[in-house]
Design a protein around this motif. Structure first.
Motif, PDB file in Angstrom:
ATOM      1  N   SER A   1      42.702  34.895  42.211  1.00  0.00           N
ATOM      2  CA  SER A   1      42.161  35.968  41.391  1.00  0.00           C
ATOM      3  C   SER A   1      42.545  37.291  42.027  1.00  0.00           C
ATOM      4  CB  SER A   1      40.634  35.870  41.293  1.00  0.00           C
ATOM      5  OG  SER A   1      40.242  34.631  40.765  1.00  0.00           O
ATOM      6  N   SER A   2      42.710  38.312  41.207  1.00  0.00           N
ATOM      7  CA  SER A   2      43.036  39.623  41.754  1.00  0.00           C
ATOM      8  C   SER A   2      42.774  40.696  40.713  1.00  0.00           C
ATOM      9  CB  SER A   2      44.503  39.681  42.208  1.00  0.00           C
ATOM     10  OG  SER A   2      45.368  39.434  41.121  1.00  0.00           O
ATOM     11  N   THR A   3      42.854  41.939  41.148  1.00  0.00           N
ATOM     12  CA  THR A   3      42.753  43.068  40.228  1.00  0.00           C
ATOM     13  C   THR A   3      44.059  43.842  40.268  1.00  0.00           C
ATOM     14  OG1 THR A   3      41.839  44.531  41.927  1.00  0.00           O
ATOM     15  CG2 THR A   3      40.275  43.296  40.596  1.00  0.00           C
ATOM     16  N   ASN A   4      44.410  44.425  39.142  1.00  0.00           N
ATOM     17  CA  ASN A   4      45.602  45.253  39.094  1.00  0.00           C
ATOM     18  C   ASN A   4      45.498  46.200  37.916  1.00  0.00           C
ATOM     19  OD1 ASN A   4      48.308  46.187  39.710  1.00  0.00           O
ATOM     20  ND2 ASN A   4      48.600  44.210  40.715  1.00  0.00           N
ATOM     21  N   HIS A   5      46.585  46.894  37.607  1.00  0.00           N
ATOM     22  CA  HIS A   5      46.540  47.924  36.577  1.00  0.00           C
ATOM     23  C   HIS A   5      47.831  47.968  35.768  1.00  0.00           C
ATOM     24  CE1 HIS A   5      43.680  49.153  39.688  1.00  0.00           C
ATOM     25  NE2 HIS A   5      43.016  49.762  38.733  1.00  0.00           N
ATOM     26  N   LEU A   6      47.687  48.336  34.501  1.00  0.00           N
ATOM     27  CA  LEU A   6      48.803  48.772  33.674  1.00  0.00           C
ATOM     28  C   LEU A   6      48.648  50.277  33.479  1.00  0.00           C
ATOM     29  CD1 LEU A   6      49.011  46.135  30.780  1.00  0.00           C
ATOM     30  CD2 LEU A   6      50.560  46.365  32.716  1.00  0.00           C
ATOM     31  N   ILE A   7      49.752  50.999  33.579  1.00  0.00           N
ATOM     32  CA  ILE A   7      49.726  52.449  33.381  1.00  0.00           C
ATOM     33  C   ILE A   7      50.454  52.749  32.079  1.00  0.00           C
ATOM     34  CG2 ILE A   7      50.318  54.688  34.352  1.00  0.00           C
ATOM     35  CD1 ILE A   7      50.343  53.324  37.121  1.00  0.00           C
ATOM     36  N   ILE A   8      49.719  53.281  31.111  1.00  0.00           N
ATOM     37  CA  ILE A   8      50.229  53.500  29.764  1.00  0.00           C
ATOM     38  C   ILE A   8      50.630  54.964  29.591  1.00  0.00           C
ATOM     39  CG2 ILE A   8      49.691  53.331  27.305  1.00  0.00           C
ATOM     40  CD1 ILE A   8      49.671  50.640  28.737  1.00  0.00           C
ATOM     41  N   ASP A   9      51.809  55.188  29.005  1.00  0.00           N
ATOM     42  CA  ASP A   9      52.282  56.544  28.715  1.00  0.00           C
ATOM     43  C   ASP A   9      52.079  56.818  27.225  1.00  0.00           C
ATOM     44  OD1 ASP A   9      53.568  58.954  28.402  1.00  0.00           O
ATOM     45  OD2 ASP A   9      55.420  58.348  29.405  1.00  0.00           O
ATOM     46  N   SER A  10      51.093  57.648  26.898  1.00  0.00           N
ATOM     47  CA  SER A  10      50.770  57.900  25.489  1.00  0.00           C
ATOM     48  C   SER A  10      51.868  58.686  24.779  1.00  0.00           C
ATOM     49  CB  SER A  10      49.439  58.654  25.382  1.00  0.00           C
ATOM     50  OG  SER A  10      49.550  59.967  25.899  1.00  0.00           O
ATOM     51  N   ARG A  11      52.716  59.382  25.538  1.00  0.00           N
ATOM     52  CA  ARG A  11      53.797  60.161  24.924  1.00  0.00           C
ATOM     53  C   ARG A  11      55.065  59.332  24.749  1.00  0.00           C
ATOM     54  NH1 ARG A  11      53.152  65.886  28.263  1.00  0.00           N
ATOM     55  NH2 ARG A  11      50.905  66.154  27.863  1.00  0.00           N
ATOM     56  N   ASN A  12      55.019  58.095  25.196  1.00  0.00           N
ATOM     57  CA  ASN A  12      56.156  57.191  25.014  1.00  0.00           C
ATOM     58  C   ASN A  12      55.693  55.968  24.227  1.00  0.00           C
ATOM     59  OD1 ASN A  12      58.732  56.058  25.237  1.00  0.00           O
ATOM     60  ND2 ASN A  12      58.271  55.112  27.226  1.00  0.00           N
ATOM     61  N   ASN A  13      55.111  56.234  23.074  1.00  0.00           N
ATOM     62  CA  ASN A  13      54.708  55.175  22.149  1.00  0.00           C
ATOM     63  C   ASN A  13      53.683  54.224  22.758  1.00  0.00           C
ATOM     64  OD1 ASN A  13      54.937  54.179  19.517  1.00  0.00           O
ATOM     65  ND2 ASN A  13      56.350  52.559  20.156  1.00  0.00           N
ATOM     66  N   TYR A  14      52.871  54.736  23.667  1.00  0.00           N
ATOM     67  CA  TYR A  14      51.843  53.946  24.352  1.00  0.00           C
ATOM     68  C   TYR A  14      52.437  52.708  25.035  1.00  0.00           C
ATOM     69  CZ  TYR A  14      47.906  56.755  22.853  1.00  0.00           C
ATOM     70  OH  TYR A  14      47.007  57.784  22.693  1.00  0.00           O
ATOM     71  N   SER A  15      53.567  52.914  25.689  1.00  0.00           N
ATOM     72  CA  SER A  15      54.209  51.827  26.430  1.00  0.00           C
ATOM     73  C   SER A  15      53.832  51.905  27.905  1.00  0.00           C
ATOM     74  CB  SER A  15      55.737  51.922  26.301  1.00  0.00           C
ATOM     75  OG  SER A  15      56.131  51.793  24.954  1.00  0.00           O
ATOM     76  N   PRO A  16      53.726  50.752  28.590  1.00  0.00           N
ATOM     77  CA  PRO A  16      53.479  50.777  30.040  1.00  0.00           C
ATOM     78  C   PRO A  16      54.697  51.326  30.777  1.00  0.00           C
ATOM     79  CG  PRO A  16      52.943  48.628  29.099  1.00  0.00           C
ATOM     80  CD  PRO A  16      53.702  49.387  28.051  1.00  0.00           C
ATOM     81  N   ILE A  17      54.465  52.100  31.821  1.00  0.00           N
ATOM     82  CA  ILE A  17      55.570  52.537  32.654  1.00  0.00           C
ATOM     83  C   ILE A  17      55.932  51.402  33.607  1.00  0.00           C
ATOM     84  CG2 ILE A  17      54.772  54.924  32.480  1.00  0.00           C
ATOM     85  CD1 ILE A  17      53.915  54.764  35.409  1.00  0.00           C
ATOM     86  N   ASN A  18      57.155  51.450  34.112  1.00  0.00           N
ATOM     87  CA  ASN A  18      57.668  50.358  34.938  1.00  0.00           C
ATOM     88  C   ASN A  18      57.249  50.535  36.397  1.00  0.00           C
ATOM     89  OD1 ASN A  18      59.069  48.028  35.602  1.00  0.00           O
ATOM     90  ND2 ASN A  18      61.002  49.124  35.931  1.00  0.00           N
ATOM     91  N   VAL A  19      55.950  50.525  36.625  1.00  0.00           N
ATOM     92  CA  VAL A  19      55.396  50.637  37.973  1.00  0.00           C
ATOM     93  C   VAL A  19      54.189  49.713  38.071  1.00  0.00           C
ATOM     94  CG1 VAL A  19      54.157  52.126  39.590  1.00  0.00           C
ATOM     95  CG2 VAL A  19      56.172  52.992  38.426  1.00  0.00           C
ATOM     96  N   ILE A  20      54.125  48.928  39.146  1.00  0.00           N
ATOM     97  CA  ILE A  20      52.971  48.067  39.390  1.00  0.00           C
ATOM     98  C   ILE A  20      52.289  48.540  40.670  1.00  0.00           C
ATOM     99  CG2 ILE A  20      52.156  45.724  39.834  1.00  0.00           C
ATOM    100  CD1 ILE A  20      54.578  44.683  38.346  1.00  0.00           C
ATOM    101  N   PRO A  21      51.112  49.134  40.568  1.00  0.00           N
ATOM    102  CA  PRO A  21      50.410  49.564  41.783  1.00  0.00           C
ATOM    103  C   PRO A  21      50.064  48.374  42.673  1.00  0.00           C
ATOM    104  CG  PRO A  21      49.460  50.571  39.810  1.00  0.00           C
ATOM    105  CD  PRO A  21      50.390  49.504  39.345  1.00  0.00           C
ATOM    106  N   CYS A  22      50.161  48.576  43.977  1.00  0.00           N
ATOM    107  CA  CYS A  22      49.758  47.555  44.957  1.00  0.00           C
ATOM    108  C   CYS A  22      50.447  46.216  44.703  1.00  0.00           C
ATOM    109  CB  CYS A  22      48.245  47.374  44.944  1.00  0.00           C
ATOM    110  SG  CYS A  22      47.310  48.893  45.254  1.00  0.00           S
ATOM    111  N   ALA A  23      51.729  46.266  44.383  1.00  0.00           N
ATOM    112  CA  ALA A  23      52.460  45.052  44.011  1.00  0.00           C
ATOM    113  C   ALA A  23      52.524  44.035  45.143  1.00  0.00           C
ATOM    114  CB  ALA A  23      53.873  45.415  43.562  1.00  0.00           C
ATOM    115  N   ASN A  24      52.452  44.485  46.392  1.00  0.00           N
ATOM    116  CA  ASN A  24      52.554  43.576  47.534  1.00  0.00           C
ATOM    117  C   ASN A  24      51.203  43.197  48.128  1.00  0.00           C
ATOM    118  OD1 ASN A  24      55.432  43.578  47.471  1.00  0.00           O
ATOM    119  ND2 ASN A  24      55.427  45.576  48.483  1.00  0.00           N
ATOM    120  N   ALA A  25      50.126  43.589  47.473  1.00  0.00           N
ATOM    121  CA  ALA A  25      48.783  43.283  47.979  1.00  0.00           C
ATOM    122  C   ALA A  25      48.277  41.999  47.324  1.00  0.00           C
ATOM    123  CB  ALA A  25      47.829  44.432  47.688  1.00  0.00           C
ATOM    124  N   PRO A  26      47.904  40.977  48.104  1.00  0.00           N
ATOM    125  CA  PRO A  26      47.492  39.690  47.524  1.00  0.00           C
ATOM    126  C   PRO A  26      46.332  39.785  46.543  1.00  0.00           C
ATOM    127  CG  PRO A  26      47.874  39.460  49.883  1.00  0.00           C
ATOM    128  CD  PRO A  26      47.936  40.929  49.584  1.00  0.00           C
TER     129      PRO A  26
END
Length: 246
Positions: free
Chosen positions: A156-181
């Motif tokens: 189990s884990s927590t993470n985030h999607l970052i949405i750009d409302s000015r780009n058709n509400y698409s997620p940006i290509n970044v994953i916060p804390c990608a290397n954190a278990p």
């Protein structure tokens, strides 16, 4: 038999640590943790049976009151004979999120965006129990942070999607804390385009990432810098609820 018992104890220890860590980091956001607790209670009532839970997240309005976003999703667990509850999880069962829709309400209408159809993001949701929750806009109301608590026993884990409302509400290509278990926790925005996250592991010291959402640059920062003047934005206009149907 002894080896199997040790494995069960190990899995229980890991899951308990994950959930305790999540409780600790979520104390500042009770509106997110309580829905998870309600959903998990329903999903773990009888591990041998199949279960479906439909939910609607809280609705988060932007600071300028021009946009509101919430999530509607369906979680399913396919039961299996002999499956047991260990550390709050039904082992040996299939977990999926077959429906995850982001609803965007604007001054001109309503949009429904299928998060599972987005390349890269859909795979981070479908094969887990993904509990999504909008937690903050940026101060300029461009970026929206969707927080995820997702489960695939025994992890189990927590993470985030970052949405750009000015780009058709698409997620940006970044994953916060990608290397954190265990994933990460949004601490807040330092500026309209810079967000800071705390990243966690199994018993390891936390570390901090500062992410420039425009340049996509990620850099580690020390605790003093991470816990500086940070702010979250938006107003909750409706609360989480479990639905009788999607």
């Amino acid at each position: 038999m002894k080896a199997r018992c040790l494995m069960v104890i190990l899995l229980a220890s890991i899951l308990t640590g994950v959930l305790n860590n999540f409780k600790a980091t979520a104390q500042s956001n009770t509106n997110f943790y309580l829905p998870i607790e309600q959903i998990l209670n329903r999903l773990t009532r009888n591990c041998a049976s199949s279960v479906q839970v439909n939910y609607r997240s809280q609705k988060l309005m932007s600071s300028d009151r021009q946009n509101s976003v919430y999530i509607e999703a369906t979680l399913t667990r396919s039961g299996r004979r002999g499956s047991r509850l260990v550390a709050g999880q039904c082992l040996d069962t299939n977990l999926e999120t077959p429906v995850a829709t982001m609803i965007v309400e604007t001054q001109t209408g309503v949009r429904r965006i299928n998060l599972l159809s987005i390349p890269g993001s859909g795979s981070r949701i479908k094969n887990y129990h993904a509990i999504l929750h909008p937690v903050s806009w940026s101060s300029n109301n461009r970026y929206l942070i969707l927080r995820i608590f997702y489960i695939s026993a025994p992890e189990s884990s927590t993470n985030h999607l970052i949405i750009d409302s000015r780009n058709n509400y698409s997620p940006i290509n970044v994953i916060p804390c990608a290397n954190a278990p265990i994933g990460g926790e949004l601490l807040g925005f330092r500026s309209p385009t810079v967000a800071v996250f705390e990243c966690s592991g199994y018993g390891d010291p936390s570390y901090f990432e500062s992410i420039d959402l425009q340049s996509r640059n990620i850099r580690r920062v020390n605790s003093a810098e991470a816990r500086g003047r940070l702010q979250s934005y938006g107003r909750v206009s409706s609360r989480f609820q479990i639905l009788s149907r999607p």
